[in-house]
Design a protein around this motif. Structure first.
Motif, PDB file in Angstrom:
ATOM      1  N   HIS A   1       0.928  -1.324  -0.007  1.00 25.42           N
ATOM      2  CA  HIS A   1       0.019   0.117   0.061  1.00 25.42           C
ATOM      3  C   HIS A   1       0.879   1.532  -0.081  1.00 25.42           C
ATOM      4  O   HIS A   1       0.641   2.241  -0.680  1.00 25.42           O
ATOM      5  CB  HIS A   1      -1.057   0.145   1.202  1.00 25.42           C
ATOM      6  N   LEU A   2       1.899   1.120   0.464  1.00 23.65           N
ATOM      7  CA  LEU A   2       2.954   2.535   0.764  1.00 23.65           C
ATOM      8  C   LEU A   2       3.811   2.587  -0.569  1.00 23.65           C
ATOM      9  O   LEU A   2       4.469   3.598  -0.705  1.00 23.65           O
ATOM     10  CB  LEU A   2       3.878   2.227   1.970  1.00 23.65           C
ATOM     11  N   SER A   3       3.565   1.458  -1.504  1.00 25.88           N
ATOM     12  CA  SER A   3       3.859   1.765  -2.711  1.00 25.88           C
ATOM     13  C   SER A   3       3.181   2.693  -3.693  1.00 25.88           C
ATOM     14  O   SER A   3       3.468   2.952  -4.814  1.00 25.88           O
ATOM     15  CB  SER A   3       4.537   0.461  -3.455  1.00 25.88           C
ATOM     16  N   ASN A   4       1.846   2.546  -3.225  1.00 28.18           N
ATOM     17  CA  ASN A   4       0.588   3.169  -3.990  1.00 28.18           C
ATOM     18  C   ASN A   4       0.703   4.700  -3.671  1.00 28.18           C
ATOM     19  O   ASN A   4       0.395   5.184  -2.539  1.00 28.18           O
ATOM     20  CB  ASN A   4      -0.603   2.509  -3.529  1.00 28.18           C
ATOM     21  N   LYS A   5       1.151   5.524  -4.646  1.00 29.38           N
ATOM     22  CA  LYS A   5       1.329   7.052  -4.838  1.00 29.38           C
ATOM     23  C   LYS A   5      -0.020   7.521  -4.235  1.00 29.38           C
ATOM     24  O   LYS A   5      -0.035   8.766  -3.459  1.00 29.38           O
ATOM     25  CB  LYS A   5       1.898   7.533  -5.710  1.00 29.38           C
ATOM     26  N   ARG A   6      -1.245   7.163  -4.713  1.00 26.27           N
ATOM     27  CA  ARG A   6      -2.336   7.564  -4.442  1.00 26.27           C
ATOM     28  C   ARG A   6      -2.843   7.463  -2.960  1.00 26.27           C
ATOM     29  O   ARG A   6      -3.290   8.338  -2.171  1.00 26.27           O
ATOM     30  CB  ARG A   6      -3.500   6.967  -5.206  1.00 26.27           C
ATOM     31  N   ILE A   7      -2.597   6.297  -2.603  1.00 28.60           N
ATOM     32  CA  ILE A   7      -2.888   5.993  -1.099  1.00 28.60           C
ATOM     33  C   ILE A   7      -1.848   6.718  -0.289  1.00 28.60           C
ATOM     34  O   ILE A   7      -2.425   7.251   0.858  1.00 28.60           O
ATOM     35  CB  ILE A   7      -2.525   4.337  -0.785  1.00 28.60           C
ATOM     36  N   ILE A   8      -0.812   7.276  -0.343  1.00 31.54           N
ATOM     37  CA  ILE A   8       0.159   7.917   0.075  1.00 31.54           C
ATOM     38  C   ILE A   8      -0.464   9.288   0.317  1.00 31.54           C
ATOM     39  O   ILE A   8      -0.141   9.835   1.347  1.00 31.54           O
ATOM     40  CB  ILE A   8       1.659   7.843  -0.589  1.00 31.54           C
ATOM     41  N   ALA A   9      -0.909   9.854  -0.785  1.00 30.74           N
ATOM     42  CA  ALA A   9      -1.276  11.216  -0.842  1.00 30.74           C
ATOM     43  C   ALA A   9      -2.428  11.471   0.126  1.00 30.74           C
ATOM     44  O   ALA A   9      -2.725  12.259   0.585  1.00 30.74           O
ATOM     45  CB  ALA A   9      -1.614  11.607  -2.331  1.00 30.74           C
ATOM     46  N   LEU A  10      -3.424  10.273  -0.015  1.00 25.13           N
ATOM     47  CA  LEU A  10      -4.665  10.452   0.812  1.00 25.13           C
ATOM     48  C   LEU A  10      -4.167  10.234   2.380  1.00 25.13           C
ATOM     49  O   LEU A  10      -4.963  10.784   3.252  1.00 25.13           O
ATOM     50  CB  LEU A  10      -5.704   9.245   0.308  1.00 25.13           C
ATOM     51  N   ILE A  11      -3.467   9.263   2.834  1.00 20.91           N
ATOM     52  CA  ILE A  11      -3.217   9.088   4.184  1.00 20.91           C
ATOM     53  C   ILE A  11      -2.233  10.516   4.781  1.00 20.91           C
ATOM     54  O   ILE A  11      -2.596  10.798   5.808  1.00 20.91           O
ATOM     55  CB  ILE A  11      -2.366   7.944   4.676  1.00 20.91           C
ATOM     56  N   MET A  12      -1.758  11.169   3.864  1.00 24.06           N
ATOM     57  CA  MET A  12      -0.894  12.256   4.246  1.00 24.06           C
ATOM     58  C   MET A  12      -2.100  13.359   4.539  1.00 24.06           C
ATOM     59  O   MET A  12      -1.828  14.289   5.251  1.00 24.06           O
ATOM     60  CB  MET A  12      -0.001  12.897   3.286  1.00 24.06           C
ATOM     61  N   LEU A  13      -3.094  13.332   3.316  1.00 20.77           N
ATOM     62  CA  LEU A  13      -4.217  14.313   3.682  1.00 20.77           C
ATOM     63  C   LEU A  13      -5.009  14.149   4.970  1.00 20.77           C
ATOM     64  O   LEU A  13      -5.214  14.949   5.648  1.00 20.77           O
ATOM     65  CB  LEU A  13      -5.011  14.261   2.466  1.00 20.77           C
ATOM     66  N   SER A  14      -5.070  12.857   5.386  1.00 23.53           N
ATOM     67  CA  SER A  14      -5.781  12.587   6.613  1.00 23.53           C
ATOM     68  C   SER A  14      -5.193  13.279   7.841  1.00 23.53           C
ATOM     69  O   SER A  14      -5.630  13.854   8.895  1.00 23.53           O
ATOM     70  CB  SER A  14      -6.120  11.192   6.884  1.00 23.53           C
TER      71      SER A  14
ATOM     72  N   PHE B   1     -15.986  16.952   7.872  1.00 25.89           N
ATOM     73  CA  PHE B   1     -16.630  15.762   7.805  1.00 25.89           C
ATOM     74  C   PHE B   1     -16.873  15.372   6.406  1.00 25.89           C
ATOM     75  O   PHE B   1     -16.983  14.046   5.967  1.00 25.89           O
ATOM     76  CB  PHE B   1     -17.804  15.651   8.524  1.00 25.89           C
ATOM     77  N   ALA B   2     -17.085  16.273   5.715  1.00 23.51           N
ATOM     78  CA  ALA B   2     -17.412  15.990   4.203  1.00 23.51           C
ATOM     79  C   ALA B   2     -15.935  15.527   3.592  1.00 23.51           C
ATOM     80  O   ALA B   2     -15.986  14.560   2.730  1.00 23.51           O
ATOM     81  CB  ALA B   2     -17.758  17.295   3.379  1.00 23.51           C
ATOM     82  N   SER B   3     -14.770  16.204   4.004  1.00 24.04           N
ATOM     83  CA  SER B   3     -13.537  15.716   3.530  1.00 24.04           C
ATOM     84  C   SER B   3     -13.215  14.573   4.039  1.00 24.04           C
ATOM     85  O   SER B   3     -12.742  13.794   3.104  1.00 24.04           O
ATOM     86  CB  SER B   3     -12.539  16.765   3.995  1.00 24.04           C
ATOM     87  N   HIS B   4     -13.280  14.178   5.366  1.00 18.85           N
ATOM     88  CA  HIS B   4     -12.964  13.000   5.787  1.00 18.85           C
ATOM     89  C   HIS B   4     -13.699  11.877   5.162  1.00 18.85           C
ATOM     90  O   HIS B   4     -13.133  10.764   4.832  1.00 18.85           O
ATOM     91  CB  HIS B   4     -13.015  12.884   7.382  1.00 18.85           C
ATOM     92  N   SER B   5     -15.127  11.988   4.898  1.00 20.12           N
ATOM     93  CA  SER B   5     -15.752  10.971   4.410  1.00 20.12           C
ATOM     94  C   SER B   5     -15.329  10.466   3.021  1.00 20.12           C
ATOM     95  O   SER B   5     -15.303   9.448   2.567  1.00 20.12           O
ATOM     96  CB  SER B   5     -17.294  11.167   4.527  1.00 20.12           C
ATOM     97  N   ILE B   6     -14.966  11.693   2.320  1.00 20.87           N
ATOM     98  CA  ILE B   6     -14.802  11.447   0.913  1.00 20.87           C
ATOM     99  C   ILE B   6     -13.457  10.882   0.868  1.00 20.87           C
ATOM    100  O   ILE B   6     -13.175   9.606  -0.046  1.00 20.87           O
ATOM    101  CB  ILE B   6     -14.668  12.688  -0.015  1.00 20.87           C
ATOM    102  N   ALA B   7     -12.604  11.140   1.580  1.00 20.87           N
ATOM    103  CA  ALA B   7     -10.968  10.944   1.584  1.00 20.87           C
ATOM    104  C   ALA B   7     -10.876   9.313   2.108  1.00 20.87           C
ATOM    105  O   ALA B   7     -10.333   8.623   1.411  1.00 20.87           O
ATOM    106  CB  ALA B   7     -10.077  11.683   2.314  1.00 20.87           C
ATOM    107  N   CYS B   8     -11.720   8.903   3.256  1.00 26.77           N
ATOM    108  CA  CYS B   8     -11.621   7.383   3.636  1.00 26.77           C
ATOM    109  C   CYS B   8     -12.136   6.618   2.448  1.00 26.77           C
ATOM    110  O   CYS B   8     -11.824   5.357   2.350  1.00 26.77           O
ATOM    111  CB  CYS B   8     -12.096   7.464   4.958  1.00 26.77           C
ATOM    112  N   ALA B   9     -13.278   7.040   1.862  1.00 28.46           N
ATOM    113  CA  ALA B   9     -14.084   6.175   0.843  1.00 28.46           C
ATOM    114  C   ALA B   9     -12.898   5.915  -0.289  1.00 28.46           C
ATOM    115  O   ALA B   9     -13.048   4.669  -1.048  1.00 28.46           O
ATOM    116  CB  ALA B   9     -15.282   6.799   0.537  1.00 28.46           C
TER     117      ALA B   9
END
Length: 406
Positions: free
Chosen positions: A211-224, A318-326
């Protein structure tokens, strides 16, 4: 593959259970937030140290979730979440008996261990059991439960603290949570797609590495990290601001300010639907912009202005969080529980690290220092959304070529 479909009895039962799971988790987790000014006075600690009563729970929670994801593959998601809620409720009751601040921190640390079961697994449960076309809406419902629980926990804490004491407040919330935990266990449908796996930590760590090699996931977890760090920071120190002149609000009045969490209950579902319709990236960027605007508005030296600003900020969060985690759940083709845990690891690390660190900004620069840091953190979120969006476009183009046989 058979999913839980909208409109069925099973969908309604699962929706209620997930709402209650989010409610109990966040009602207990954030009960100490409005009590920080009281802890500072009663236990003779600084504002920054009083904030540790929350940060220690979220910090431990962030780490333990990495382990819980692996356990869920061996034990089952429903069982882990049910046990988590039960022990969380018991620890909520025990915290009310703390004779000193150190004991309180010990109980809150243990709470971080046991509370991890729901947030670590709920996102993966949703991603696996519900029709992918409606994940945004059902994730929004779970997030709305967390927002409503956070609101109710804070309001009940404020009122009961003024009427009786903070100990009675925590004991009451623990008792209510114990009852709701039983309802959760009775109503949540068992996982249809659960395949029992032997507990293999080497395989689990390999999943995290993938998962940590997936750049999209990295971007989203940093956003969280940025989103939750900003959110908890505002709510950690708003109590100190409103306790001071010229506002001098009571615990009950400060507790009722958290009713603006209803904005989050609404926005997580409403904006989740919009994200399903118009695309996650555009709605996520709009939601972050709403957060920035709300934070800046709290600088208005007026109680009404501050409340409006908090409401707007909460809507956006809460809008940002619900979208990002989905979005994270969608990015992970396999091992969704581990992907969810990584997202929430950074999410709660943001709560723990930023929430306590900003205490120094409060001490040195007061409220304008707090809001300035929040604004900087949120602005840093825009490039992360763009990065995740670009990765999604590349992935979509690649899948189209594969289907065409190119």
């Amino acid at each position: 593959m058979t999913y839980i479909e909208k409109g069925t009895k099973e969908y309604r039962k699962a929706s209620l259970s997930l709402f209650l799971g989010g409610f109990v988790t966040f009602a207990i987790l954030y009960t100490t937030q409005p009590l920080m000014p009281i802890f500072a006075k009663e236990f003779h600690v600084s504002a920054s140290r009083a904030s540790i009563s929350l940060s220690v729970s979220t910090g431990v929670l962030a780490i333990v979730m990495l382990i819980v994801a692996g356990l869920s593959d061996a034990i089952g998601k429903k069982r882990i979440m049910s046990l988590s809620l039960f022990f969380t409720s018991i620890l909520g009751l025990l915290t009310s008996l703390s004779p000193n601040f150190m004991t309180l921190l010990i109980f809150r640390s243990l709470l971080g261990i046991f509370i991890a079961g729901v947030p670590a697994i709920a996102m993966a449960y949703v991603a696996e059991e519900f029709n992918p076309k409606g994940i945004g809406q059902i994730m929004g419902l779970y997030i709305s439960g967390t927002s409503f629980g956070g609101m109710a926990g804070r309001i009940i804490t404020g009122v009961l603290t003024d009427l009786f004491s903070w100990r009675i407040a925590l004991m009451t919330i623990g008792g209510i949570s114990l009852i709701l935990s039983l309802v959760f266990w009775l109503t949540l449908p068992a996982s249809r797609h659960f395949v029992k796996k032997t507990l293999d930590w080497e395989t689990a760590w390999a999943a995290y590495k993938a998962h940590l090699s997936n750049k999209r996931i990295i971007a989203l977890i940093m956003l969280s990290f940025l989103l939750m760090g900003s959110f908890v920071t505002l709510y950690n120190y708003i109590g100190f601001l409103l306790h001071d002149p010229p506002y001098r609000l009571s615990e009950t009045m400060i507790g009722f300010i958290f009713i603006v969490y209803l904005c989050g209950t609404f926005s997580s579902i409403y904006m989740g639907k919009k994200a399903d319709k118009y695309g996650r990236s555009i709605i996520l960027k709009i939601s972050i912009t709403i957060m920035v605007g709300g934070a800046i508005l709290t600088l208005v030296p007026s109680l009404i202005g501050i409340i409006i600003g908090i409401s707007i900020f909460t809507f956006g969060f809460f809008a940002s969080h619900s979208i990002a985690c989905a979005w994270v759940g969608d990015c992970a083709v396999n091992n969704k529980a581990q992907a969810s845990s990584l997202y929430l690891l950074f999410y709660y690390l943001g709560s723990s690290l930023v929430g306590s660190f900003v205490g120094h900004f409060w001490t040195q620069f007061h409220w304008i220092g707090v809001i300035s840091l929040i604004s900087v953190l949120l602005v840093c979120g825009y490039p992360l959304v763009l990065f995740a969006q670009k990765g999604e476009q590349i992935s979509t183009q690649y899948n189209i070529k594969i289907k065409k046989g190119l």
